[in-house]
Design a protein around this motif. Sequence first.
Motif, PDB file in Angstrom:
ATOM      1  N   ALA A   3      58.848  53.931  39.020  1.00 18.72           N
ATOM      2  CA  ALA A   3      59.069  54.504  40.353  1.00 18.72           C
ATOM      3  C   ALA A   3      58.149  53.847  41.374  1.00 18.72           C
ATOM      4  O   ALA A   3      56.933  53.801  41.193  1.00 18.72           O
ATOM      5  N   SER A   4      58.760  53.348  42.457  1.00 15.67           N
ATOM      6  CA  SER A   4      57.953  52.753  43.527  1.00 15.67           C
ATOM      7  C   SER A   4      57.690  53.752  44.645  1.00 15.67           C
ATOM      8  O   SER A   4      56.680  53.671  45.326  1.00 15.67           O
ATOM      9  N   VAL A   5      58.624  54.664  44.847  1.00 16.34           N
ATOM     10  CA  VAL A   5      58.463  55.611  45.958  1.00 16.34           C
ATOM     11  C   VAL A   5      59.028  56.980  45.556  1.00 16.34           C
ATOM     12  O   VAL A   5      60.020  57.059  44.833  1.00 16.34           O
ATOM     13  N   VAL A   6      58.346  58.030  46.030  1.00 11.62           N
ATOM     14  CA  VAL A   6      58.845  59.397  45.831  1.00 11.62           C
ATOM     15  C   VAL A   6      58.753  60.115  47.177  1.00 11.62           C
ATOM     16  O   VAL A   6      57.705  60.105  47.818  1.00 11.62           O
ATOM     17  N   VAL A   7      59.880  60.673  47.600  1.00  9.32           N
ATOM     18  CA  VAL A   7      59.907  61.491  48.824  1.00  9.32           C
ATOM     19  C   VAL A   7      60.445  62.866  48.449  1.00  9.32           C
ATOM     20  O   VAL A   7      61.517  62.962  47.848  1.00  9.32           O
TER      21      VAL A   7
ATOM     22  N   VAL B 217      49.349  54.815  46.116  1.00  5.34           N
ATOM     23  CA  VAL B 217      48.615  54.746  44.850  1.00  5.34           C
ATOM     24  C   VAL B 217      48.797  53.378  44.186  1.00  5.34           C
ATOM     25  O   VAL B 217      49.747  52.643  44.475  1.00  5.34           O
ATOM     26  N   ASP B 218      47.867  53.050  43.299  1.00  3.90           N
ATOM     27  CA  ASP B 218      47.938  51.780  42.577  1.00  3.90           C
ATOM     28  C   ASP B 218      48.481  51.958  41.164  1.00  3.90           C
ATOM     29  O   ASP B 218      48.903  51.003  40.541  1.00  3.90           O
ATOM     30  N   GLY B 219      48.442  53.184  40.671  1.00  5.41           N
ATOM     31  CA  GLY B 219      48.989  53.451  39.340  1.00  5.41           C
ATOM     32  C   GLY B 219      50.264  54.260  39.456  1.00  5.41           C
ATOM     33  O   GLY B 219      50.875  54.321  40.523  1.00  5.41           O
ATOM     34  N   GLU B 220      50.644  54.889  38.350  1.00  4.99           N
ATOM     35  CA  GLU B 220      51.881  55.670  38.335  1.00  4.99           C
ATOM     36  C   GLU B 220      51.848  56.820  39.345  1.00  4.99           C
ATOM     37  O   GLU B 220      50.813  57.444  39.543  1.00  4.99           O
TER      38      GLU B 220
END
Lengths: 152, 145
Positions: A90-94, A5-8
């Motif tokens: 946040a840059s990444v969510v797993v 994604v480009d946003g939040e």
Amino acid sequence: MITIVDGEIDAAEIERAAQDALQGGAGAVVRFTGTVRNLSEGHDIAYLEYEAYRPMAKRQMQLIAEETENRWGCACSMAHRLGRLEIGEASVVVVVAAPPRREAFEACAFAMDRFKESVPIWKKEVARDGFWWVEDPLAGKNPLASKPDTSK
Amino acid sequence: MTSAARNFILLTQQKIAPSRFSNMASSSSTHVSTAPNFDIEIADVEFSILLFAALKDAARSAEIIVRAKKASLTARELLELCAQQHFVLARWLPHVRVAVNQEYVALEKIIEADDEIAFLPPVAGGAGFIPTRSSTPARSSTLQP
């Protein structure tokens, strides 16, 4: 659910997707969130910029999620954000959803390790004293990116 | 071969052939088509390569062209040609991984000119806390034993 994604990042949506995939079979949900730090090797970071080889990054993320799911019998969802990110964002969510908690923790750590190795995404640190690409083997030699050597 | 490439060869032959044989007085009137057969070093196949991060900055472009004399090369050959033709990238090339059609490939993989090719510098997605593990796919540093 795999998304770039480009946003939040909508972390709740990523989490719901993993949980839904187990159709009520999840007894544990582990969410890892990677966020932007204000310090990197002694440099004050102003902000970060993430860039991706977008279609390949998405394919690699899919492969990692499948590998994680097959190995732990869990459901795995991932999101990564691109562009400019400020401190704390946040840059990444797993997210891993699994029947028991031990597998959920292990699978989430495994997925994130794999992510760091092979997903074609790059991070530019913009500090008060310059900017550089993280992991760039020639950072410091590149006239555009002059990271001072802080190891001495 | 594209018509542009064919024209390029014809032009090159016309320019090079007479000068190479200019000291052969008796053949001064020889037409190009009857000139002795000799090799002209012409690279008429174009491989376009996607660049990212530090490589993109160094080349000041997200895509470069590498010219070759044949339409299929190994990844290793492509890296070597790139180092010759794009000096500014040469220092990075021992560190890049090659991707073809969005998959990592080994250096011996045969690449066709119409494949989607990318040179990927070491990646750094996610957050900055996990050390790189030894299972990271091989980089092209094996170019330099």
